[in-house]
Every structure is written in structure tokens, then in C-alpha cells.
Write a protein that holds these residues in place. Structure first.
Motif, PDB file in Angstrom:
ATOM      1  N   ASP A   1       9.064  -3.186  -2.988  1.00 27.64           N
ATOM      2  CA  ASP A   1       8.210  -4.144  -2.278  1.00 27.64           C
ATOM      3  C   ASP A   1       8.728  -5.574  -2.439  1.00 27.64           C
TER       4      ASP A   1
ATOM      5  N   SER B   1      12.200 -10.388   4.055  1.00 26.56           N
ATOM      6  CA  SER B   1      11.340 -11.016   5.079  1.00 26.56           C
ATOM      7  C   SER B   1      11.429 -12.533   5.012  1.00 26.56           C
TER       8      SER B   1
ATOM      9  N   VAL C   1       1.132 -11.856   5.910  1.00 25.88           N
ATOM     10  CA  VAL C   1       1.312 -10.470   6.365  1.00 25.88           C
ATOM     11  C   VAL C   1       1.817  -9.587   5.219  1.00 25.88           C
ATOM     12  N   GLN C   2       2.756 -10.105   4.446  1.00 26.02           N
ATOM     13  CA  GLN C   2       3.271  -9.335   3.322  1.00 26.02           C
ATOM     14  C   GLN C   2       2.193  -9.081   2.277  1.00 26.02           C
TER      15      GLN C   2
ATOM     16  N   GLU D   1      -1.087  -8.809   2.767  1.00 24.86           N
ATOM     17  CA  GLU D   1      -1.979  -7.762   3.277  1.00 24.86           C
ATOM     18  C   GLU D   1      -1.324  -6.386   3.187  1.00 24.86           C
ATOM     19  N   GLU D   2      -0.038  -6.330   3.501  1.00 25.95           N
ATOM     20  CA  GLU D   2       0.664  -5.050   3.436  1.00 25.95           C
ATOM     21  C   GLU D   2       0.760  -4.550   1.996  1.00 25.95           C
TER      22      GLU D   2
ATOM     23  N   ASP E   1      -2.590  -3.143   0.858  1.00 24.42           N
ATOM     24  CA  ASP E   1      -2.819  -1.802   1.414  1.00 24.42           C
ATOM     25  C   ASP E   1      -2.002  -0.754   0.654  1.00 24.42           C
ATOM     26  N   LYS E   2      -0.773  -1.087   0.323  1.00 27.82           N
ATOM     27  CA  LYS E   2       0.055  -0.131  -0.419  1.00 27.82           C
ATOM     28  C   LYS E   2      -0.498   0.109  -1.814  1.00 27.82           C
TER      29      LYS E   2
END
Length: 297
Positions: free
Chosen positions: A221, A228, A245-246, A248-249, A252-253
Motif C-alpha cells: 500500500d 500515485s 482518494v488514497q 479512503e482506499e 476500505d482495505k
């Protein structure tokens, strides 16, 4: 192999390790000046290709190891160095690890007279198993610390990205946000962020500093995040949007990993239940029935 021969071999290994590694055990003080000097020397290595990635140095011959270089192969030294880096330990710990890889089997060999006096095959089996474990024990310990540190970084990454997002949206620059978040976090991820900011302060290019951050660690990650950021700087995408965005991602992970771990719990409990709980439960339930049947007969 007689006990006297094993005793002599063990004593010689201990003496060899102490004599060869005595200068290396005098670890220098980790002052800020020496740390900065090492980083400046590392930044002087030029990349071999046009990708901007720093050149991966081959494992040095490590003259401080002395004759023990013949025992610790190049691949073993490279693997230990990588695990030490992932564990957040300095390269000056390498002689200590090699020392214990020699001392622990030597100490087991010193117990050979006790094993031979027992004169039982089971004692010999335990002896050889202990000999193998003692040789690989330092590698296992360092690898365990490296895995624990990497897992902690993976767990802390979403919270760190949230803090970066708040700092950037408050008007701070990306580097200033990184420095602030790194100073406010005492974990391994905060240490890596602080080191990255220091590398850029010392003159390293931002791209190279981000790539060095990804190469020093084994967190997928974190590597995705650095890629990114590099792409956002190349194409002019707003950094705050990318970080949000990263974050939030990553959250979720982390939630998915927690659910996956929770789903594995029943499977892991199946074997202890079948081997420990169920037999005792059957004994408690069926014993009165068998006693009653015995009295009736």
C-alpha cells in the motif's frame, strides 16, 4: 563424533567469533551528524537507468566480519541486511547477528558431553534439532521483527494519510504536511516519513526520495501511494485529491482485512476444539452413562 571433539570445536568457534568480531562490536554512537553523513554518502550513488530509481548496491564484502565471511555467505548476508532494514535496525547490527549465528550453535556443541552421557537416541534427536534451530534463531528473530514492523506500518497508513489530507486542505504544502505528520507520529511509519523529509532537505530529488521510501519497506500500500504521488506531480494532479482518494482506499482495505481475519477465526478454532474441547466434553457427558450401564450389568 566424540564428546571431546565437539567440545574442542565449540570452544574454537566461540573464540573465533569473539576475536573476529570484537572490533565490530564497538558500535559507534548514533549521533545525528554521523547519520546525516551516511545518508549523504548514500545519495551520492547515481542511478544506472533513466527511471530515477537509486542503484541497488550489492552486498559488500564486510571486512569487519573477518574470517566469518566464509561462514556467512553473500546471499545470507544480503538477506540479513534486508531484514534489518525492514525491521528499522541499522546495518551496524549485522556483526551481532552473525556473531549469534556462530555462538549459539557453539554453545549447543558444548552440551555434547551431557548428551553422550545420557546415551539415548531421543537425546541425540533433540540435540541435532536444537543445533539447527540455534543456527537459524537469529534470522528468525530479525525476520519476525521486520514482519511486525511492516504490519504496523500497513495498519497506521490510513490514519497517517487522513492527517496528511487535513494538513494539506488546511493550506500546508505536501512536504510540510509530511514533516508535521511524521513529527506527530512516533511509530515506524512516522520515522520513515521523517527520514524521507530529511532526504529531500539534504538535496535528494523528490522522486528519488519517494522511491527510496518505497524500496526501504515491503508494504504494498505504501508503494502504491508513492507511485500515485509521483504520477500526480508529473501530470499536475492536485496532491490533496490524490491523498484523499488514497486514504479512503486504504481505510476500505483495512476494513476488508479485519473482516477477512474475523472470518478465519472459526477455521483456526476448529482444530483446538476437536483435539482439546470435544474429547473432554464427551468424557463429561458419557461418563455417567457408562457408570450407570456398569451398575445395571
Amino acid at each position: 563424533m566424540g564428546p571431546n571433539f565437539s567440545l574442542v570445536v565449540g570452544v574454537l568457534l566461540v573464540a573465533l567469533a569473539v576475536v573476529c568480531l570484537a572490533p565490530a562490536l564497538e558500535i559507534e554512537g548514533s549521533s545525528a551528524k554521523k547519520v546525516m553523513k551516511k545518508r549523504i554518502q548514500a545519495m551520492q550513488v547515481k542511478p544506472v537507468d533513466g527511471s530515477g530509481a537509486p542503484r541497488k548496491q550489492l552486498a559488500a564484502k564486510h571486512p569487519e566480519l573477518g574470517p566469518l565471511r566464509m561462514i556467512a555467505t553473500r546471499s545470507a548476508v544480503t538477506r540479513i541486511e534486508r531484514h534489518l532494514a525492514l525491521a528499522g535496525l541499522g546495518a551496524d547490527r549485522l556483526p551481532l547477528v552473525v556473531l549469534f549465528k556462530v555462538l549459539t550453535p557453539a554453545l549447543v556443541l558444548l552440551l555434547t558431553p551431557v548428551v553422550t552421557s545420557a546415551d539415548k537416541p531421543m537425546f541425540w534427536l533433540i540435540f541435532f534439532v536444537a543445533l539447527g534451530i540455534s543456527y537459524f534463531a537469529p534470522d528468525i528473530i530479525v525476520h519476525g521483527r521486520a514482519e511486525e514492523r511492516q504490519k504496523r506500518m500497513m495498519y497506521d497508513l490510513p490514519d497517517v494519510l487522513d492527517q496528511m489530507t487535513i494538513s494539506i486542505e488546511a493550506g500546508m504544502g505536501f512536504e510540510s504536511a509530511m514533516a508535521r505528520v511524521g513529527a506527530n507520529n512516533s511509530g515506524p511509519l512516522g520515522e520513515e516519513i521523517v527520514r524521507t523529509v530529511q532526504d529531500m532537505t539534504l538535496g535528494m530529488a523528490r522522486r528519488d526520495a519517494y522511491l527510496a521510501l518505497a524500496s526501504r519497506n515491503n508494504v504494498e500500500d505504501l508503494r502504491r501511494f508513492t507511485k500515485s504521488i509521483i504520477q500526480a506531480e508529473e501530470f499536475g494532479v492536485p496532491i490533496s485529491q490524490v491523498v484523499r482518494v488514497q486514504a479512503e482506499e486504504m481505510r476500505d482495505k483495512r476494513r476488508q482485512r479485519a473482516r477477512e481475519t474475523a472470518q478465519k477465526v472459526p477455521v483456526k478454532l476448529l482444530f483446538p476444539m476437536l483435539t482439546c474441547v470435544m474429547p473432554v466434553l464427551f468424557i463429561v457427558i458419557l461418563t455417567p452413562a457408562f457408570l450407570a450401564m456398569g451398575k445395571s450389568l
